[in-house]
Design a protein around this motif. Sequence first.
Motif, PDB file in Angstrom:
ATOM      1  N   HIS A  33      27.589  55.603  49.026  1.00  0.00           N
ATOM      2  CA  HIS A  33      28.084  57.220  48.276  1.00  0.00           C
ATOM      3  C   HIS A  33      27.069  57.653  47.723  1.00  0.00           C
ATOM      4  O   HIS A  33      26.288  58.835  47.260  1.00  0.00           O
ATOM      5  CB  HIS A  33      29.856  56.966  47.753  1.00  0.00           C
ATOM      6  CG  HIS A  33      30.064  58.403  47.042  1.00  0.00           C
ATOM      7  ND1 HIS A  33      30.077  59.323  47.932  1.00  0.00           N
ATOM      8  CD2 HIS A  33      30.069  58.470  45.812  1.00  0.00           C
ATOM      9  CE1 HIS A  33      30.628  60.426  46.995  1.00  0.00           C
ATOM     10  NE2 HIS A  33      30.260  59.768  45.734  1.00  0.00           N
ATOM     11  N   ASP A  34      26.634  57.007  46.418  1.00  0.00           N
ATOM     12  CA  ASP A  34      25.372  56.679  45.972  1.00  0.00           C
ATOM     13  C   ASP A  34      23.834  56.942  46.305  1.00  0.00           C
ATOM     14  O   ASP A  34      23.487  57.868  46.047  1.00  0.00           O
ATOM     15  CB  ASP A  34      25.211  56.226  44.480  1.00  0.00           C
ATOM     16  CG  ASP A  34      26.455  55.918  43.897  1.00  0.00           C
ATOM     17  OD1 ASP A  34      26.939  56.893  43.767  1.00  0.00           O
ATOM     18  OD2 ASP A  34      26.199  55.110  42.677  1.00  0.00           O
ATOM     19  N   ARG A  43      23.938  61.016  48.021  1.00  0.00           N
ATOM     20  CA  ARG A  43      23.859  62.072  46.764  1.00  0.00           C
ATOM     21  C   ARG A  43      22.724  62.298  46.934  1.00  0.00           C
ATOM     22  O   ARG A  43      22.305  63.255  46.287  1.00  0.00           O
ATOM     23  CB  ARG A  43      25.129  61.398  45.663  1.00  0.00           C
ATOM     24  CG  ARG A  43      26.645  61.575  45.828  1.00  0.00           C
ATOM     25  CD  ARG A  43      26.852  61.197  44.844  1.00  0.00           C
ATOM     26  NE  ARG A  43      26.405  61.757  43.472  1.00  0.00           N
ATOM     27  CZ  ARG A  43      27.232  63.301  42.538  1.00  0.00           C
ATOM     28  NH1 ARG A  43      28.397  63.279  42.916  1.00  0.00           N
ATOM     29  NH2 ARG A  43      26.959  63.182  41.820  1.00  0.00           N
ATOM     30  N   GLU A  44      21.892  60.940  46.529  1.00  0.00           N
ATOM     31  CA  GLU A  44      19.952  61.242  46.178  1.00  0.00           C
ATOM     32  C   GLU A  44      19.902  61.451  47.297  1.00  0.00           C
ATOM     33  O   GLU A  44      18.799  62.595  47.206  1.00  0.00           O
ATOM     34  CB  GLU A  44      19.851  59.898  46.282  1.00  0.00           C
ATOM     35  CG  GLU A  44      20.333  58.954  44.779  1.00  0.00           C
ATOM     36  CD  GLU A  44      19.841  59.880  43.641  1.00  0.00           C
ATOM     37  OE1 GLU A  44      18.751  60.834  43.610  1.00  0.00           O
ATOM     38  OE2 GLU A  44      20.870  59.761  42.574  1.00  0.00           O
TER      39      GLU A  44
END
Length: 201
Positions: free
Chosen positions: A3-4, A7-8
């Motif tokens: 998920h991170d 997002r990045e």
Amino acid sequence: MTHDERRELARALAAIDLPHPLLDPRLRRRRRLGLLILAACCIGLAGWIAILLLTLPGHYTSTDWQTVWVGLDIAELLAFAATAWAAWHERQVVIFLMIITGTLLVCDAWFDVTLSYGSSDFTASILSALLVELPLAFLMFAGARRLVRVTVETLMELRGSSGPAPPLWRIPLFADGLGECLPARLRTRADAVTAGNRPSS
């Protein structure tokens, strides 16, 4: 991808330096034409209001009373139905339809109250405006505003910012230069993310 990481990636894609839409010469011409038309409308309408103030009679009998009111109610019905359809299908056009519906409700309240002034229907018109038409119009306008703010907040999140969107009157068209209208604490974080995603020279 986690998920991170997603997002990045989204932030990196959002940080790409794309040209501002209004740099297109055709859009710039259309914008100038639109501004010219709006200015002409303001001037023309101001003159027309002055003419109406001087020439309209204080009392007027209409033979199309039923057509006017039934026509307005039909327009409201169509606006409510279109708004419900767009909301059910989660379409962006719902924002415009909510504004149109709210405007029709305000017009309904205005004409109902002003045209019934001094008659036995005035109290009913006031109650209808205060309890039905104006509250519904407020819900429509507030809903449209909320949807715009959610869209801006989503864009802010993609650019590395979080928190509530700034007031709509401060948000630039196309969100170009959005960072300039953010609070300082959010602006610093967004600038840092954007700078981190830029390729080194």
